[in-house]
Design a protein around this motif. Structure first.
Motif, short mmCIF file in Angstrom:
data_model
loop_
_atom_site.label_atom_id
_atom_site.label_comp_id
_atom_site.label_asym_id
_atom_site.label_seq_id
_atom_site.Cartn_x
_atom_site.Cartn_y
_atom_site.Cartn_z
N ALA A 12 11.49 -2.59 2.04
CA ALA A 12 12.05 -2.19 2.12
C ALA A 12 13.83 -2.22 2.37
O ALA A 12 14.39 -2.04 1.96
N GLN A 13 13.44 -3.13 3.08
CA GLN A 13 15.55 -3.46 3.22
C GLN A 13 15.43 -4.09 2.65
O GLN A 13 16.52 -4.02 1.63
N ALA A 14 14.82 -4.94 1.78
CA ALA A 14 14.92 -5.32 0.22
C ALA A 14 15.27 -4.90 -1.02
O ALA A 14 16.62 -4.75 -1.94
N ILE A 15 14.44 -3.44 -0.98
CA ILE A 15 14.84 -2.93 -1.77
C ILE A 15 15.39 -2.22 -1.63
O ILE A 15 16.28 -2.02 -2.99
N ALA A 26 13.46 -4.58 -8.95
CA ALA A 26 11.35 -3.40 -9.68
C ALA A 26 10.56 -3.57 -9.28
O ALA A 26 9.50 -3.35 -8.50
N PRO A 27 10.59 -5.67 -9.65
CA PRO A 27 9.27 -6.12 -8.56
C PRO A 27 8.97 -6.00 -7.28
O PRO A 27 7.77 -5.82 -7.08
N ILE A 28 9.91 -5.68 -7.00
CA ILE A 28 9.47 -5.56 -5.02
C ILE A 28 9.09 -4.26 -4.64
O ILE A 28 8.17 -3.57 -4.00
N LEU A 29 9.22 -3.04 -5.94
CA LEU A 29 9.56 -1.75 -5.19
C LEU A 29 7.80 -1.20 -6.59
O LEU A 29 7.29 -1.08 -5.06
N ALA A 30 8.24 -1.90 -6.89
CA ALA A 30 6.34 -1.80 -7.50
C ALA A 30 5.09 -1.94 -6.38
O ALA A 30 4.01 -2.42 -6.10
N ILE A 31 5.41 -3.41 -5.42
CA ILE A 31 4.84 -4.43 -4.77
C ILE A 31 4.95 -3.21 -3.47
O ILE A 31 3.69 -2.33 -2.55
N ALA A 32 5.71 -2.44 -3.13
CA ALA A 32 6.07 -1.96 -1.94
C ALA A 32 5.10 -0.87 -1.96
O ALA A 32 4.24 -0.13 -1.55
N GLU A 33 5.23 -0.05 -3.30
CA GLU A 33 4.51 0.55 -3.75
C GLU A 33 3.15 1.19 -3.55
O GLU A 33 1.95 2.03 -2.79
N GLY A 34 1.97 -0.17 -3.61
CA GLY A 34 1.04 -0.69 -3.90
C GLY A 34 0.66 0.00 -1.85
O GLY A 34 -0.81 0.01 -2.04
N LEU A 35 1.36 -0.69 -1.11
CA LEU A 35 1.40 -0.90 -0.12
C LEU A 35 1.00 -0.04 0.48
O LEU A 35 0.84 0.18 1.40
N PHE A 36 2.15 0.89 0.38
CA PHE A 36 2.43 2.40 1.44
C PHE A 36 0.89 2.82 0.69
O PHE A 36 0.43 3.37 1.93
N GLU A 37 0.80 3.04 -0.21
CA GLU A 37 -0.13 3.81 -0.75
C GLU A 37 -1.65 3.23 0.27
O GLU A 37 -2.67 4.33 0.28
#
Length: 240
Positions: A12-15, A26-37
């Motif tokens: 989240a800090q990186a994003i 954008a790639p970091i956000l996709a990873i973060a979304e997966g982690l969040f779920e």
């Protein structure tokens, strides 16, 4: 699961702020979304069957997650996270410290009304709950700024009733835990809290407090107040 809870805030800090190398987010956000779920799915199980040390660690991870979710805008993350916290507050299998901390985060968001807070407090501080678990819940809830909870009359009424109904030996046994819960408050905050508690016996009872199960014995309250005065570090006959 603990690794996921630790990884998401960093992502989240990186994003939110980007990296020193200006890496596309954008790639970091996709990873973060997966982690969040995955975190939402696994969170209830990760907060059960914890010893006290693990519970303190999980509380800090919840706080970090809470701050991380607030950093990221858009989508339904904030709403989903709030629902996840609400689920923790209602699961008896979740460690008391974590349940209290989850409730605290929802209170800070302004999502818990005084009456609802009172219901949860009376349940968590009931005589059916082991005193050590109740004290852990209290620590999780009150740790932080006292201003958020200062005018929550239902909460202080429940706390007053719990302290008044503890056996003397049990109260003394749990005193260090309860003292630790209030240790982070400033002197002015403790004075204000003491004043609220001092006036409880003189205040009109709510419909909840008139139940026989919630009635307080004035003599027992009087015996608790001197110890509570030591707990808060102020005299209960002082004014704010």
């Amino acid at each position: 699961m603990p690794k996921l809870l630790e990884a998401f805030p960093a992502l989240a800090q990186a994003i939110r702020y980007g990296s020193v190398r200006q890496t596309p987010t954008a790639p970091i956000l996709a990873i973060a979304e997966g982690l969040f779920e995955r975190i939402l799915i696994g969170l209830p199980g990760a907060c059960t069957s914890l010893d006290d040390d693990a519970a303190h660690q999980r509380r800090e991870q919840l706080r970090a997650m809470h701050a991380a979710v607030a950093l990221l805008e858009g989508g339904t993350r904030a709403e989903d996270w709030s629902k996840a916290l609400e689920g923790l507050t209602q699961r008896d299998a979740v460690h008391g410290l974590v349940r209290g901390a989850a409730l605290r985060l929802r209170v800070e968001l302004g999502q818990v009304k005084d009456e609802a807070l009172g219901v949860l407090a009376r349940k968590a501080l009931s005589t059916a709950v082991p005193p050590s678990e109740a004290a852990a819940w209290l620590e999780g809830l009150v740790s932080g700024s006292a201003l958020v909870l200062l005018h929550r009359g239902e909460l202080w009424s429940a706390l007053d009733g719990w302290l008044s109904n503890l056996a003397r030996d049990t109260f003394i046994e749990q005193l260090p835990l309860v003292r630790r819960a209030f240790s982070g408050f400033s002197v002015s905050e403790r004075r204000a809290m003491a004043e609220h508690i001092r006036h409880l016996s003189a205040s009109p009872r709510t419909s909840h407090e008139t139940d026989a199960s919630a009635a307080l014995d004035p003599e027992r309250v009087a015996k608790v107040l001197p110890i509570l005065s030591l707990l808060l570090g102020v005299r209960l006959d002082e004014t704010v």
